[in-house]
Motif scaffolding. Structure first.
Motif, PDB file in Angstrom:
ATOM      1  N   SER A   8       0.801  -1.236   0.000  1.00 23.24           N
ATOM      2  CA  SER A   8       0.000   0.000   0.000  1.00 23.24           C
ATOM      3  C   SER A   8       0.828   1.279   0.000  1.00 23.24           C
ATOM      4  N   ASN A   9       2.082   1.179  -0.441  1.00 22.79           N
ATOM      5  CA  ASN A   9       2.907   2.393  -0.496  1.00 22.79           C
ATOM      6  C   ASN A   9       2.685   3.197  -1.771  1.00 22.79           C
ATOM      7  N   ARG A  10       1.961   2.616  -2.735  1.00 22.58           N
ATOM      8  CA  ARG A  10       1.713   3.295  -4.010  1.00 22.58           C
ATOM      9  C   ARG A  10       0.530   2.613  -4.697  1.00 22.58           C
ATOM     10  N   GLY A  11       0.146   3.165  -5.823  1.00 19.35           N
ATOM     11  CA  GLY A  11      -0.866   2.532  -6.662  1.00 19.35           C
ATOM     12  C   GLY A  11      -2.211   2.364  -5.979  1.00 19.35           C
ATOM     13  N   LEU A  12      -2.904   1.289  -6.346  1.00 19.29           N
ATOM     14  CA  LEU A  12      -4.250   1.051  -5.817  1.00 19.29           C
ATOM     15  C   LEU A  12      -4.225   0.911  -4.300  1.00 19.29           C
ATOM     16  N   GLY A  13      -3.178   0.265  -3.778  1.00 19.04           N
ATOM     17  CA  GLY A  13      -3.096   0.053  -2.331  1.00 19.04           C
ATOM     18  C   GLY A  13      -3.102   1.371  -1.573  1.00 19.04           C
ATOM     19  N   LEU A  14      -2.324   2.328  -2.069  1.00 20.08           N
ATOM     20  CA  LEU A  14      -2.285   3.643  -1.424  1.00 20.08           C
ATOM     21  C   LEU A  14      -3.653   4.321  -1.540  1.00 20.08           C
ATOM     22  N   TYR A  31       3.961  -2.133   3.546  1.00 19.20           N
ATOM     23  CA  TYR A  31       4.831  -1.823   2.404  1.00 19.20           C
ATOM     24  C   TYR A  31       5.988  -2.812   2.405  1.00 19.20           C
ATOM     25  N   ARG A  32       6.514  -3.074   1.215  1.00 20.73           N
ATOM     26  CA  ARG A  32       7.575  -4.074   1.095  1.00 20.73           C
ATOM     27  C   ARG A  32       8.886  -3.574   1.688  1.00 20.73           C
ATOM     28  N   SER A  33       9.348  -2.384   1.254  1.00 21.52           N
ATOM     29  CA  SER A  33      10.617  -1.857   1.775  1.00 21.52           C
ATOM     30  C   SER A  33      10.607  -0.341   1.861  1.00 21.52           C
ATOM     31  N   ASP A  34       9.945   0.310   0.907  1.00 18.69           N
ATOM     32  CA  ASP A  34       9.919   1.775   0.874  1.00 18.69           C
ATOM     33  C   ASP A  34       8.504   2.245   1.232  1.00 18.69           C
ATOM     34  N   ARG A  50       6.025  -2.845   7.841  1.00 16.54           N
ATOM     35  CA  ARG A  50       6.849  -3.386   6.755  1.00 16.54           C
ATOM     36  C   ARG A  50       6.593  -4.885   6.607  1.00 16.54           C
ATOM     37  N   TRP A  51       6.241  -5.293   5.412  1.00 18.44           N
ATOM     38  CA  TRP A  51       5.972  -6.726   5.190  1.00 18.44           C
ATOM     39  C   TRP A  51       6.200  -7.064   3.725  1.00 18.44           C
ATOM     40  N   ASP A  52       7.221  -7.854   3.483  1.00 20.76           N
ATOM     41  CA  ASP A  52       7.482  -8.387   2.146  1.00 20.76           C
ATOM     42  C   ASP A  52       6.771  -9.729   2.061  1.00 20.76           C
ATOM     43  N   VAL A  53       5.669  -9.781   1.319  1.00 22.15           N
ATOM     44  CA  VAL A  53       4.856 -10.995   1.292  1.00 22.15           C
ATOM     45  C   VAL A  53       5.490 -12.095   0.435  1.00 22.15           C
ATOM     46  N   GLY A  54       6.622 -11.772  -0.188  1.00 18.53           N
ATOM     47  CA  GLY A  54       7.322 -12.773  -0.984  1.00 18.53           C
ATOM     48  C   GLY A  54       8.294 -13.601  -0.172  1.00 18.53           C
ATOM     49  N   THR A  55       8.383 -13.342   1.131  1.00 19.93           N
ATOM     50  CA  THR A  55       9.276 -14.106   2.003  1.00 19.93           C
ATOM     51  C   THR A  55       8.468 -14.666   3.169  1.00 19.93           C
ATOM     52  N   ASN A  73      -3.588  -6.931  -1.610  1.00 18.29           N
ATOM     53  CA  ASN A  73      -3.422  -6.082  -2.793  1.00 18.29           C
ATOM     54  C   ASN A  73      -2.033  -6.218  -3.426  1.00 18.29           C
ATOM     55  N   ALA A  74      -1.022  -6.542  -2.600  1.00 15.08           N
ATOM     56  CA  ALA A  74       0.352  -6.604  -3.128  1.00 15.08           C
ATOM     57  C   ALA A  74       0.413  -7.572  -4.298  1.00 15.08           C
ATOM     58  N   GLY A  75       1.079  -7.171  -5.337  1.00 13.82           N
ATOM     59  CA  GLY A  75       1.198  -8.059  -6.476  1.00 13.82           C
ATOM     60  C   GLY A  75       2.179  -7.519  -7.502  1.00 13.82           C
ATOM     61  N   ILE A  76       2.654  -8.423  -8.333  1.00 15.04           N
ATOM     62  CA  ILE A  76       3.547  -8.016  -9.420  1.00 15.04           C
ATOM     63  C   ILE A  76       2.992  -8.522 -10.744  1.00 15.04           C
ATOM     64  N   TYR A  77       3.393  -7.866 -11.807  1.00 12.37           N
ATOM     65  CA  TYR A  77       2.995  -8.279 -13.154  1.00 12.37           C
ATOM     66  C   TYR A  77       3.975  -9.317 -13.681  1.00 12.37           C
ATOM     67  N   ASN A  99       5.053 -16.843  -6.509  1.00 11.85           N
ATOM     68  CA  ASN A  99       5.435 -16.666  -5.108  1.00 11.85           C
ATOM     69  C   ASN A  99       4.761 -15.438  -4.504  1.00 11.85           C
ATOM     70  N   ILE A 100       4.787 -14.341  -5.223  1.00 11.18           N
ATOM     71  CA  ILE A 100       4.231 -13.101  -4.661  1.00 11.18           C
ATOM     72  C   ILE A 100       2.711 -13.042  -4.819  1.00 11.18           C
ATOM     73  N   ASP A 101       2.213 -13.391  -6.003  1.00 10.54           N
ATOM     74  CA  ASP A 101       0.779 -13.196  -6.283  1.00 10.54           C
ATOM     75  C   ASP A 101      -0.107 -14.304  -5.702  1.00 10.54           C
ATOM     76  N   ILE A 125      -7.150  -9.211  -4.435  1.00  8.86           N
ATOM     77  CA  ILE A 125      -7.160  -8.485  -5.704  1.00  8.86           C
ATOM     78  C   ILE A 125      -6.494  -9.356  -6.769  1.00  8.86           C
ATOM     79  N   SER A 126      -7.235  -9.690  -7.769  1.00  7.54           N
ATOM     80  CA  SER A 126      -6.700 -10.536  -8.827  1.00  7.54           C
ATOM     81  C   SER A 126      -6.460  -9.698 -10.091  1.00  7.54           C
ATOM     82  N   SER A 127      -6.458 -10.343 -11.211  1.00  7.94           N
ATOM     83  CA  SER A 127      -6.163  -9.655 -12.464  1.00  7.94           C
ATOM     84  C   SER A 127      -6.698 -10.496 -13.617  1.00  7.94           C
ATOM     85  N   LYS A 128      -6.956  -9.844 -14.721  1.00  4.46           N
ATOM     86  CA  LYS A 128      -7.294 -10.632 -15.910  1.00  4.46           C
ATOM     87  C   LYS A 128      -6.131 -11.558 -16.279  1.00  4.46           C
TER      88      LYS A 128
HETATM   89  N1  LIG Z   1      -3.690  -1.324 -12.065  1.00  6.20           N
HETATM   90  C1  LIG Z   1      -4.333  -2.229 -12.811  1.00  6.20           C
HETATM   91  O1  LIG Z   1      -4.849  -1.930 -13.898  1.00  6.20           O
HETATM   92  C2  LIG Z   1      -4.475  -3.655 -12.320  1.00  6.20           C
HETATM   93  C3  LIG Z   1      -5.069  -4.589 -13.169  1.00  6.20           C
HETATM   94  C4  LIG Z   1      -5.217  -5.888 -12.732  1.00  6.20           C
HETATM   95  C5  LIG Z   1      -4.801  -6.252 -11.481  1.00  6.20           C
HETATM   96  N2  LIG Z   1      -4.220  -5.355 -10.669  1.00  6.20           N
HETATM   97  C6  LIG Z   1      -3.773  -5.803  -9.336  1.00  6.20           C
HETATM   98  O2  LIG Z   1      -4.077  -4.828  -8.367  1.00  6.20           O
HETATM   99  C7  LIG Z   1      -3.050  -4.807  -7.369  1.00  6.20           C
HETATM  100  C8  LIG Z   1      -2.467  -3.394  -7.271  1.00  6.20           C
HETATM  101  O3  LIG Z   1      -2.098  -2.990  -8.570  1.00  6.20           O
HETATM  102  P1  LIG Z   1      -1.370  -1.592  -8.845  1.00  6.20           P
HETATM  103  O4  LIG Z   1      -1.702  -1.203 -10.232  1.00  6.20           O
HETATM  104  O5  LIG Z   1      -1.633  -0.649  -7.736  1.00  6.20           O
HETATM  105  O6  LIG Z   1       0.157  -2.084  -8.818  1.00  6.20           O
HETATM  106  P2  LIG Z   1       1.494  -1.279  -8.472  1.00  6.20           P
HETATM  107  O7  LIG Z   1       1.310   0.184  -8.629  1.00  6.20           O
HETATM  108  O8  LIG Z   1       2.560  -1.969  -9.266  1.00  6.20           O
HETATM  109  O9  LIG Z   1       1.682  -1.605  -6.922  1.00  6.20           O
HETATM  110  C9  LIG Z   1       1.927  -2.911  -6.503  1.00  6.20           C
HETATM  111  C10 LIG Z   1       2.111  -2.888  -5.010  1.00  6.20           C
HETATM  112  O10 LIG Z   1       2.425  -4.219  -4.583  1.00  6.20           O
HETATM  113  C11 LIG Z   1       3.618  -4.126  -3.797  1.00  6.20           C
HETATM  114  N3  LIG Z   1       4.394  -5.352  -3.803  1.00  6.20           N
HETATM  115  C12 LIG Z   1       4.940  -5.991  -4.874  1.00  6.20           C
HETATM  116  N4  LIG Z   1       5.620  -7.071  -4.451  1.00  6.20           N
HETATM  117  C13 LIG Z   1       5.509  -7.096  -3.097  1.00  6.20           C
HETATM  118  C14 LIG Z   1       5.990  -7.954  -2.091  1.00  6.20           C
HETATM  119  N5  LIG Z   1       6.784  -9.005  -2.372  1.00  6.20           N
HETATM  120  N6  LIG Z   1       5.660  -7.696  -0.801  1.00  6.20           N
HETATM  121  C15 LIG Z   1       4.882  -6.638  -0.485  1.00  6.20           C
HETATM  122  N7  LIG Z   1       4.409  -5.770  -1.388  1.00  6.20           N
HETATM  123  C16 LIG Z   1       4.720  -6.003  -2.687  1.00  6.20           C
HETATM  124  C17 LIG Z   1       4.393  -2.977  -4.381  1.00  6.20           C
HETATM  125  O11 LIG Z   1       5.400  -2.557  -3.488  1.00  6.20           O
HETATM  126  P3  LIG Z   1       6.820  -1.960  -4.024  1.00  6.20           P
HETATM  127  O12 LIG Z   1       6.609  -0.476  -4.190  1.00  6.20           O
HETATM  128  O13 LIG Z   1       7.790  -2.286  -2.949  1.00  6.20           O
HETATM  129  O14 LIG Z   1       7.139  -2.638  -5.314  1.00  6.20           O
HETATM  130  C18 LIG Z   1       3.257  -1.976  -4.559  1.00  6.20           C
HETATM  131  O15 LIG Z   1       2.928  -1.388  -3.338  1.00  6.20           O
HETATM  132  C19 LIG Z   1      -2.010  -5.837  -7.792  1.00  6.20           C
HETATM  133  O16 LIG Z   1      -2.244  -7.056  -7.114  1.00  6.20           O
HETATM  134  C20 LIG Z   1      -2.265  -6.000  -9.282  1.00  6.20           C
HETATM  135  O17 LIG Z   1      -1.912  -7.280  -9.766  1.00  6.20           O
HETATM  136  C21 LIG Z   1      -4.051  -4.062 -11.074  1.00  6.20           C
END
Ligand SMILES: NC(=O)c1ccc[n+]([C@@H]2O[C@H](COP(=O)([O-])OP(=O)(O)OC[C@H]3O[C@@H](n4cnc5c(N)ncnc54)[C@H](OP(=O)(O)O)[C@@H]3O)[C@@H](O)[C@H]2O)c1
Length: 140
Positions: A8-14, A31-34, A50-55, A73-77, A99-101, A125-128
């Protein structure tokens, strides 16, 4: 309500953090680290964690007694779209995504077990990208 949000440090989480604080709820924002955008929010109802959900390390800090809503909400593409094409994607890249998603939310739920209030909601929170029904936007 006591609301717990990962990534939740950025993006939808914030955005979720700001939304629920505006509504007057207590928010545990992970937040993972920052801490990123969380650093600028001044609210007695905001608890940064602080929580890195990948560990398997777990959160670095105290958890709430009760959780009414968890947003996983945490996730990577993963690699960019081209990097996830059939000819280029690697096992290592897929393992990082899974691992992360996928395992990340499991870690979080397991760590919070015993703290969920009756009627608590867990929102994943999932994704297409994770859809087995959507075959129209493929290529990865
Ligand atoms: N935006 C879209 O259009 C969209 C579409 C489909 C699904 N989603 C899903 O919605 C969620 C949020 O998307 P977003 O667009 O806001 O993504 P984003 O801006 O890339 O933000 C992703 C967040 O997840 C965190 N994160 C990644 N790996 C992590 C880990 N190992 N441990 C803890 N936190 C971790 C990131 O932290 P760091 O800053 O440390 O990297 C960041 O806070 C995700 O699950 C994404 O898959 C989004």
């Amino acid at each position: 309500m006591q609301i717990f949000i990962t990534g939740s440090n950025r993006g939808l989480g914030l955005g979720f953090v700001r939304h629920y604080l505006r509504q007057g709820h207590d928010v545990w924002a992970c937040y993972r680290s920052d801490p990123g955008g969380l650093a600028a929010i001044e609210s007695p109802k905001l608890h940064r964690l602080r929580w890195d959900v990948g560990t398997d390390d777990g959160p670095a800090g105290a958890l709430p007694e009760n959780v009414d809503l968890l947003i996983n909400n945490a996730g990577i593409y993963g690699p960019d779209k081209d990097g996830q094409s059939l000819g280029k994607v690697t096992a290592q890249a897929m393992m990082e995504v899974f691992n992360i998603d996928c395992i990340g939310p499991l870690r979080v739920v397991q760590r919070l077990l015993g703290r969920f209030s009756g009627g608590a909601v867990i929102a994943n929170i999932s994704s297409k990208m994770g859809s087995s029904a959507d075959n129209s936007s493929g290529g990865t």
